[in-house]
Design a protein around this motif. Structure first.
Motif, PDB file in Angstrom:
ATOM      1  N   THR A  78      -2.294 -30.583   2.450  1.00 13.42           N
ATOM      2  CA  THR A  78      -1.129 -29.690   2.502  1.00 13.42           C
ATOM      3  C   THR A  78      -1.476 -28.261   2.887  1.00 13.42           C
ATOM      4  OG1 THR A  78      -1.401 -29.408   0.100  1.00 13.42           O
ATOM      5  CG2 THR A  78       0.267 -30.986   0.857  1.00 13.42           C
ATOM      6  N   PHE A  79      -2.756 -27.920   2.942  1.00 10.31           N
ATOM      7  CA  PHE A  79      -3.162 -26.557   3.286  1.00 10.31           C
ATOM      8  C   PHE A  79      -3.793 -26.538   4.671  1.00 10.31           C
ATOM      9  CE2 PHE A  79      -2.978 -26.291  -1.312  1.00 10.31           C
ATOM     10  CZ  PHE A  79      -2.443 -25.038  -1.527  1.00 10.31           C
ATOM     11  N   SER A  80      -3.423 -25.546   5.468  1.00  9.82           N
ATOM     12  CA  SER A  80      -4.078 -25.367   6.764  1.00  9.82           C
ATOM     13  C   SER A  80      -5.425 -24.679   6.612  1.00  9.82           C
ATOM     14  CB  SER A  80      -3.190 -24.544   7.693  1.00  9.82           C
ATOM     15  OG  SER A  80      -2.930 -23.256   7.147  1.00  9.82           O
ATOM     16  N   GLY A  81      -5.661 -24.050   5.493  1.00 12.83           N
ATOM     17  CA  GLY A  81      -6.942 -23.406   5.223  1.00 12.83           C
ATOM     18  C   GLY A  81      -6.981 -22.869   3.815  1.00 12.83           C
ATOM     19  N   MET A  82      -8.187 -22.763   3.246  1.00 10.46           N
ATOM     20  CA  MET A  82      -8.373 -22.206   1.913  1.00 10.46           C
ATOM     21  C   MET A  82      -9.572 -21.274   1.955  1.00 10.46           C
ATOM     22  SD  MET A  82      -7.749 -25.558  -0.532  1.00 10.46           S
ATOM     23  CE  MET A  82      -7.296 -24.609  -1.969  1.00 10.46           C
ATOM     24  N   ALA A  83      -9.479 -20.182   1.202  1.00 10.88           N
ATOM     25  CA  ALA A  83     -10.560 -19.197   1.162  1.00 10.88           C
ATOM     26  C   ALA A  83     -10.852 -18.835  -0.287  1.00 10.88           C
ATOM     27  CB  ALA A  83     -10.181 -17.945   1.951  1.00 10.88           C
ATOM     28  N   PHE A 139     -15.791 -18.781 -11.948  1.00 15.27           N
ATOM     29  CA  PHE A 139     -15.791 -17.327 -11.805  1.00 15.27           C
ATOM     30  C   PHE A 139     -15.105 -16.864 -10.527  1.00 15.27           C
ATOM     31  CE2 PHE A 139     -19.763 -19.148 -10.248  1.00 15.27           C
ATOM     32  CZ  PHE A 139     -19.798 -18.694  -8.938  1.00 15.27           C
ATOM     33  N   ALA A 140     -14.566 -17.756  -9.712  1.00 17.43           N
ATOM     34  CA  ALA A 140     -14.020 -17.390  -8.412  1.00 17.43           C
ATOM     35  C   ALA A 140     -12.499 -17.508  -8.406  1.00 17.43           C
ATOM     36  CB  ALA A 140     -14.617 -18.282  -7.321  1.00 17.43           C
ATOM     37  N   LEU A 141     -11.887 -16.962  -7.354  1.00 17.07           N
ATOM     38  CA  LEU A 141     -10.457 -17.084  -7.109  1.00 17.07           C
ATOM     39  C   LEU A 141     -10.251 -17.687  -5.728  1.00 17.07           C
ATOM     40  CD1 LEU A 141      -9.362 -13.612  -8.504  1.00 17.07           C
ATOM     41  CD2 LEU A 141      -8.795 -15.815  -9.504  1.00 17.07           C
ATOM     42  N   VAL A 142      -9.141 -18.402  -5.563  1.00 18.65           N
ATOM     43  CA  VAL A 142      -8.911 -19.142  -4.323  1.00 18.65           C
ATOM     44  C   VAL A 142      -7.504 -18.873  -3.812  1.00 18.65           C
ATOM     45  CG1 VAL A 142      -8.701 -21.446  -3.297  1.00 18.65           C
ATOM     46  CG2 VAL A 142     -10.577 -20.947  -4.881  1.00 18.65           C
ATOM     47  N   ILE A 143      -7.408 -18.635  -2.513  1.00 21.27           N
ATOM     48  CA  ILE A 143      -6.128 -18.481  -1.823  1.00 21.27           C
ATOM     49  C   ILE A 143      -6.051 -19.539  -0.735  1.00 21.27           C
ATOM     50  CG2 ILE A 143      -4.799 -17.017  -0.240  1.00 21.27           C
ATOM     51  CD1 ILE A 143      -5.709 -14.613  -1.781  1.00 21.27           C
ATOM     52  N   GLY A 144      -4.889 -20.152  -0.585  1.00 18.15           N
ATOM     53  CA  GLY A 144      -4.681 -21.143   0.462  1.00 18.15           C
ATOM     54  C   GLY A 144      -3.422 -20.850   1.252  1.00 18.15           C
ATOM     55  N   ARG A 145      -3.406 -21.292   2.514  1.00 19.67           N
ATOM     56  CA  ARG A 145      -2.219 -21.162   3.356  1.00 19.67           C
ATOM     57  C   ARG A 145      -1.630 -22.542   3.583  1.00 19.67           C
ATOM     58  NH1 ARG A 145       0.443 -17.785   6.654  1.00 19.67           N
ATOM     59  NH2 ARG A 145      -0.993 -16.056   6.201  1.00 19.67           N
ATOM     60  N   LEU A 146      -0.371 -22.702   3.212  1.00 15.51           N
ATOM     61  CA  LEU A 146       0.295 -23.986   3.368  1.00 15.51           C
ATOM     62  C   LEU A 146       0.496 -24.329   4.841  1.00 15.51           C
ATOM     63  CD1 LEU A 146       3.129 -23.848   0.668  1.00 15.51           C
ATOM     64  CD2 LEU A 146       0.957 -25.063   0.537  1.00 15.51           C
ATOM     65  N   LYS A 147       0.455 -25.616   5.126  1.00 20.85           N
ATOM     66  CA  LYS A 147       0.812 -26.077   6.460  1.00 20.85           C
ATOM     67  C   LYS A 147       2.313 -25.892   6.679  1.00 20.85           C
ATOM     68  CE  LYS A 147      -2.817 -29.627   6.825  1.00 20.85           C
ATOM     69  NZ  LYS A 147      -3.086 -31.082   6.954  1.00 20.85           N
ATOM     70  N   GLU A 148       2.704 -25.893   7.947  1.00 19.60           N
ATOM     71  CA  GLU A 148       4.123 -25.797   8.269  1.00 19.60           C
ATOM     72  C   GLU A 148       4.882 -26.941   7.605  1.00 19.60           C
ATOM     73  OE1 GLU A 148       5.970 -23.712   9.804  1.00 19.60           O
ATOM     74  OE2 GLU A 148       4.625 -22.372  10.895  1.00 19.60           O
ATOM     75  N   GLY A 149       5.943 -26.593   6.869  1.00 20.69           N
ATOM     76  CA  GLY A 149       6.778 -27.600   6.238  1.00 20.69           C
ATOM     77  C   GLY A 149       6.331 -28.027   4.863  1.00 20.69           C
ATOM     78  N   ALA A 150       5.108 -27.697   4.455  1.00 16.10           N
ATOM     79  CA  ALA A 150       4.625 -28.078   3.129  1.00 16.10           C
ATOM     80  C   ALA A 150       5.250 -27.166   2.071  1.00 16.10           C
ATOM     81  CB  ALA A 150       3.110 -28.009   3.065  1.00 16.10           C
TER      82      ALA A 150
END
Length: 874
Positions: free
Chosen positions: A162-167, A284-295
Motif C-alpha cells: 500500500t505504500f509507494s515508499g517508506m523512509a 529508537f527510530a521513526l518511520v514515514i510512508g507515502r501511500l500509493k494512489e488510491g490507498a
C-alpha cells in the motif's frame, strides 16, 4: 446595464453634473427674464416671473438627481451618515460597544488564525494527505505510539502493498568547532526521505547512496535559518567541508526558507539501514510512508498489521506482543494539541456570544431611549421595515469598527503567542493571518453587527405613532419588549459564564491535584545540564574517566553541595526502557516480559535528588567495570516482581548491553521517581552503576543553594578545561523541567481563566445595566412605594429580587449546559471528574457573588429615591 453604468458615472462625476445643471437653469431663467422684460415687466418682476415660468432651481435639481440616483444606495448612505452621527452624539455607548465587540472578535480571530495554521493548513510537502506516520504498538502495555525497530522497518518497506515508499529517521546531534563549540540538533534520514516528502534543497543537492558509505565524510543539508545564522547566508559554503567534533563533514545543500523540518532539527544527514543489518535489539527510530494512489489509511494499517503478525512468528523474542499503527502525518504533528485548541476555540466562541449579547443589551437600552424619535419617524410615514433597516445599519457600523479593532487585537495576540514559544502548540511559528482567516473575521464581524442591530429592533415592534407622541403608550410598549429582551440576554450571559467558569474550575482543580503528586525527588535548588561525548574521541575507559573528573571538578565549585550523573533525569525524555525478568525463574512466553526504565547513575545521583534508599545500598564507587554486575531497583519494580519477599540478592536478566542481555544482582531498593511526568503512573526502574554501563550522553544534577543559574559560568569553565570542544547542553534549573512537564495542562487552564474572567466582567456589566434601567423606569413607582411607607430594605429587596431571578435562571440553564459539555475536558483532567461538585459549586458561588455585586449599586440607588421629589415631578 447601460443605465446602471450611466448612474454609476453620475456618482463618480456628481460635482460636474450639478454644476452643469446650475449653469443650464441659470441660462433658461435668464432667457425667461428677458422675455418678461420685453412684455413690459420691470427687471425685478421679470426675475420673479422667470422663476415661476422655469421652476425653482432646488426643486428641479432634486428631480434631476432622482433620475440619476440609485434610491436604495441613497437610503443606505443616509442610514450610514445617521449611524455615524448617532455614535458621535453618544461616544460612551459607542466606545463601550466597539471595545466589547473588539475583545470578542479579536480573541476569535486569534484562535482562528492558530487553528487555521495548526489544524487546517496542509503540511508544506508534496501531496501531504498521502504521508503517513507508522508507529509500533505494544499490545500488553497498550502503548500505541512507540518508536520503531529498524529491522521491522526493513520488512515493512520490502513486503507492503500500500505504500509507494517508506523512509526512516532518527534524531542526532553534532558539535560545530568554533571559538566556542556550537551544539546543533539534527536528524539522520534514509536517502529516500527527500523523495518521500517531495522536497528539494534550494542550494546544492540532495543525498545519494554514496553519502552513506563507510569512511565518507558526513553530508549535511542545512536549514535556511542555520545557514544564515551561522554561515552568513554564504552560498559558496555548499560543497565545502565544515569542522565537527564528531568527524569530517561537508555541506551538500541548503533547504528553502519555507521548508518544515520533521522536528526542531537544524540539519539533515543520511543514514544507511542495509538489508543485511537487523537492529532487533531495540526500538529508537521513526518511520514515514507515502501511500500509493488510491490507498487509504485503513488499508495501509491492515497491510502492515498483517506483516507485523508474521514478524511475531519470525522474531518472537523481540516482536511478540507488538503490532503496527498507521496514522496521517498531520495527526502526529498536531498530537494532543487538537483537543486543547478546539476546547479553547469553543470557549472563545462563548465569549464572543457574551460580547454580542452585551452590546445588543446596550443597543436595546439605546433604542428604548430613542422611543420618541422612533415614534416621530412612524408619524412621518416610516415603515417598521425602514426603522429595522436603520437599526441594522447602525449595528453593522458598530460591528465593523469593532471588527477592525478586533483584527488588530487578534494580530497582537498571535504575535504574543509566537513570542511565548509555547512548545505545547505545534507549528506555532507557521501561524500567519491569511485570506481565509480575514474572510472568517469579516463573516463574524457582519454576523456580530447584525445581531447587535436586529435584536434591539424587536423591541420596537409595538411602537405606534400616536402612543409614542403622547408619551405614555409608546414608552410602555417599547420598554416592556426591550426589557424582556435585555433580561433574556443577561440570562444567556450568566449561563455561558457559568460554563466557562466551571471549565476553568475543573482545570484548576486538576492542576492542584497534579501539583500535589509526589515527584519522588526534591528538585528545588538543583541545576541540570547535559554533556554529550563524541564516539570518535570517547570510548571505553575514557568515558568513565571523564565522568569521574567532571563530577569531582563540579563538586569542588563554590556553593555546590552535591552532584550526581545519570543517563536520564526524571522529567526529561532522556534514557531508555527495555524488558527484564527474574533470572532465577523460567523465561516467560515471548512478549510477556515486563518492561522497566533503564538508567545508569553515579554514587551521587540518589543523594543529590534526595531519592531515599529504602533497602540495601545505592550505587557505590566500588561498582567498577569487570566487577560484580549489580543494580539498584525502584520500589515499584520490587513490589511488582517480589511482593512481600526480600528483593536483595535477587538476580535480574535485562535486555541491555548486548544481544545476550545483562544479568545483575539487586543490591538496593530506592524510592519511586516519576520519570515521565506527574500525570503518569510510576513505572518500574533499574539503575546500573555508571562505571559498568556508561553512555556517551550524560546529564548532571547539581545541588546549589540560592540561585542555581549563577553556577552555569563556573560549570562551563570547568568543562572547557577538560575538553574545549564540548558545549554545556541546556543548563537550566530543575524546576523549569518540572514546570514544562505540566505545560500542556497549565496553558489551557490560563487561557480558560482569562476567558472566564472576561465573560464574568461582561455578564456583570450586562446585569448592572438591566437593573439600572429597571430602577430608572420604575422611579415613580418606587417613590410612591416610599411615600406609602416602604422601607429601604423592601426597596432594595425589590431590585435584588429582580437581579436574583435573572441570575438563578442563568445558573439553572448554565448548570444543564455544564453537565452536557464538560465531559469533553476529561482527557485534560487528572483525578477530577467532569461533574466535580467543588468546581461546579465554586463557579456558582463566584457567579452569585458577582451578580449580587452588580445588583447592589442599582438597589442602593433605588433606596435613595426621594418620594417628595418624585411626587412633585408628577
Amino acid at each position: 446595464m447601460g443605465s446602471l453604468f450611466r448612474r454609476l458615472r453620475y456618482y463618480l462625476r456628481r460635482g460636474r453634473y450639478d454644476a452643469d445643471m446650475r449653469e443650464e437653469l441659470s441660462h433658461h431663467q435668464a432667457l425667461a427674464a428677458r422675455d418678461a422684460e420685453r412684455e413690459g415687466l420691470s427687471p425685478e418682476a421679470a426675475r420673479l416671473e422667470a422663476v415661476r415660468r422655469v421652476g425653482r432651481a432646488g426643486r428641479i435639481t432634486d428631480a434631476s438627481r432622482d433620475v440619476w440616483r440609485l434610491a436604495r444606495l441613497e437610503t443606505v448612505l443616509q442610514d450610514l451618515r445617521y449611524a455615524f452621527r448617532g455614535l458621535r452624539r453618544q461616544p460612551a455607548h459607542a466606545a463601550a460597544a466597539i471595545f466589547t465587540l473588539a475583545l470578542g472578535i479579536g480573541a476569535t480571530t486569534a484562535i482562528a488564525t492558530v487553528l487555521n495554521a495548526v489544524l487546517l493548513t496542509p503540511l508544506p510537502y508534496l501531496e501531504p494527505d498521502r504521508l503517513m506516520q507508522v508507529w509500533e504498538h505494544n499490545i500488553p502495555r497498550d502503548r500505541q505510539r512507540n518508536v520503531v525497530n529498524p529491522g521491522n522497518y526493513l520488512d515493512w518497506r520490502n513486503r507492503n502493498h500500500t505504500f509507494s515508499g517508506m523512509a526512516l529517521y532518527v534524531s542526532g546531534e553534532a558539535t560545530l568547532v568554533r571559538e566556542r563549540p556550537l551544539r546543533l540538533s539534527g536528524t539522520r534520514v534514509t536517502v529516500n526521505m527527500l523523495d518521500i516528502l517531495g522536497v528539494r534543497p534550494a542550494l546544492g543537492r540532495g543525498f545519494v547512496e554514496e553519502d552513506t558509505e563507510p569512511g565518507r565524510p558526513r553530508a549535511l543539508i542545512l536549514t535556511d535559518e542555520l545557514w544564515r545564522r551561522v554561515f552568513g547566508g554564504d552560498s559558496s559554503i555548499v560543497g565545502q567541508p565544515v569542522a565537527l567534533v564528531e568527524g569530517d563533514a561537508f555541506v551538500a545543500g541548503v533547504f528553502p526558507p519555507g521548508f518544515r523540518p520533521l522536528g526542531d532539527e537544524e540539519y539533515w544527514q543520511p543514514v544507511r539501514v542495509p538489508d543485511s543489518a537487523r537492529f532487533l535489539g531495540g526500538r529508537f527510530a521513526l518511520v514515514i510512508g507515502r501511500l500509493k494512489e488510491g490507498a487509504t489509511v485503513e488499508q495501509a494499517d491492515a497491510d502492515l498489521r498483517a506483516i507485523a503478525q508474521s514478524l511475531q512468528t519470525e522474531y518472537p523474542r523481540t516482536n511478540s506482543g507488538w503490532t503496527v499503527q498507521v496514522e496521517p502525518l498531520m495527526d502526529k504533528v498536531t498530537g494532543g494539541a487538537r483537543q486543547v485548541l478546539v476546547m479553547v476555540a469553543g470557549a472563545i466562541g462563548l465569549v464572543l456570544l457574551i460580547a454580542c449579547a452585551n452590546v445588543a443589551s446596550l443597543s436595546v437600552a439605546r433604542v428604548i431611549g430613542r422611543q420618541g424619535e422612533l415614534g416621530l419617524r412612524a408619524a412621518l410615514g416610516a415603515t417598521r421595515g425602514r426603522v429595522i433597516r436603520q437599526l441594522a445599519v447602525e449595528g453593522l457600523v458598530v460591528g465593523t469598527l469593532g471588527g477592525a479593532l478586533g483584527v488588530l487585537l487578534g494580530l497582537l495576540a498571535v504575535n504574543g503567542l509566537r513570542a511565548a514559544e509555547l512548545s505545547e502548540i505545534p507549528r506555532l511559528q507557521e501561524v500567519r493571518l491569511d485570506p481565509r482567516v480575514l474572510g472568517f473575521a469579516l463573516l463574524i464581524t457582519v454576523l456580530s453587527g447584525l445581531s447587535c442591530g436586529l435584536l434591539p429592533a424587536f423591541s420596537v415592534g409595538g411602537t405606534t405613532p400616536g402612543g409614542t407622541l403622547v408619551g405614555v403608550a409608546g414608552r410602555s410598549t417599547v420598554s416592556r419588549g426591550g426589557g424582556r429582551i435585555r433580561a433574556g440576554l443577561v440570562v444567556l450571559q450568566v449561563a455561558l459564564s457559568l460554563l466557562l467558569l466551571a471549565g476553568t474550575g475543573l482545570m484548576v482543580r486538576s492542576l492542584v491535584r497534579l501539583l500535589d503528586v509526589d515527584p519522588g525527588i526534591e528538585y528545588n535548588g538543583v541545576l541540570t545540564s547535559g554533556i554529550s561525548l563524541p564516539f570518535r574521541n570517547y570510548q571505553g575507559e575514557r568515558v568513565t574517566t571523564f565522568y569521574r573528573e567532571i563530577a569531582a571538578r563540579v563538586a569542588s565549585l563554590p556553593g555546590v553541595q552535591e552532584v550526581g550523573l545519570t543517563t536520564g533525569l526524571p522529567f526529561t525524555s532522556a534514557g531508555g526502557a527495555t524488558s527484564f525478568r527474574d533470572a532465577d525463574q523460567p523465561e516467560p512466553e515471548p512478549g510477556a516480559m515486563p518492561a522497566a526504565d533503564i538508567r545508569a547513575v553515579d554514587p551521587g545521583f540518589f543523594t543529590t535528588l534526595r531519592i531515599p534508599v529504602l533497602r540495601g545500598r545505592g550505587i557505590e564507587d566500588s561498582d567498577l567495570p569487570g566487577g560484580r554486575p549489580v543494580a539498584v531497583v525502584g520500589q515499584a519494580l520490587a513490589e511488582q516482581m517480589w511482593p512481600g519477599a526480600e528483593p536483595l540478592g535477587r538476580r535480574l536478566w535485562v535486555s541491555w548491553g548486548s544481544d545476550a542481555g545483562t544479568t545483575v544482582e539487586v543490591v538496593g531498593v530506592v524510592g519511586n521517581a516519576r520519570y515521565w511526568g506527574l500525570h503518569n503512573q510510576t513505572r518500574a526502574a533499574i539503575y546500573f552503576p555508571i562505571q559498568q554501563q556508561p553512555g556517551n550522553y550524560m546529564q548532571l544534577a547539581i545541588r546549589v543553594p540560592g540561585n542555581p543559574a549563577a553556577t552555569v559560568p563556573l560549570l562551563e569553565r570547568e568543562l572547557a578545561v577538560l575538553d574545549p570542544n564540548l558545549p554545556l547542553l541546556n543548563p537550566k534549573p530543575y524546576s523549569a523541567l518540572v514546570s514544562a512537564s505540566i505545560g500542556d495542562r497549565r496553558y489551557p487552564m490560563l487561557l480558560l481563566a482569562i476567558l472566564a474572567g472576561l465573560a464574568l466582567a461582561l455578564s456583570a456589566v450586562g446585569l448592572y445595566g438591566v437593573l439600572a434601567y429597571f430602577v430608572g423606569e420604575r422611579t415613580r413607582e418606587i417613590g410612591v412605594r416610599r411615600a406609602l411607607g416602604a422601607t429601604d430594605a423592601s426597596v432594595i429587596g425589590l431590585v435584588l429580587g429582580k437581579g436574583g431571578r435573572l441570575v438563578v435562571l442563568g445558573l439553572v440553564l448554565g448548570g444543564l449546559a455544564v453537565l452536557g459539555t464538560t465531559r469533553f475536558l476529561q482527557g485534560l483532567l487528572y483525578e477530577v471528574g467532569t461533574g466535580d461538585p467543588i468546581a461546579l459549586g465554586g463557579a456558582i458561588m463566584v457567579l452569585a457573588a458577582v451578580g449580587l455585586a452588580a445588583s447592589a449599586l442599582p438597589a442602593l440607588n433605588a433606596a435613595r429615591v426621594d418620594p417628595a421629589i418624585t411626587l412633585r415631578g408628577e
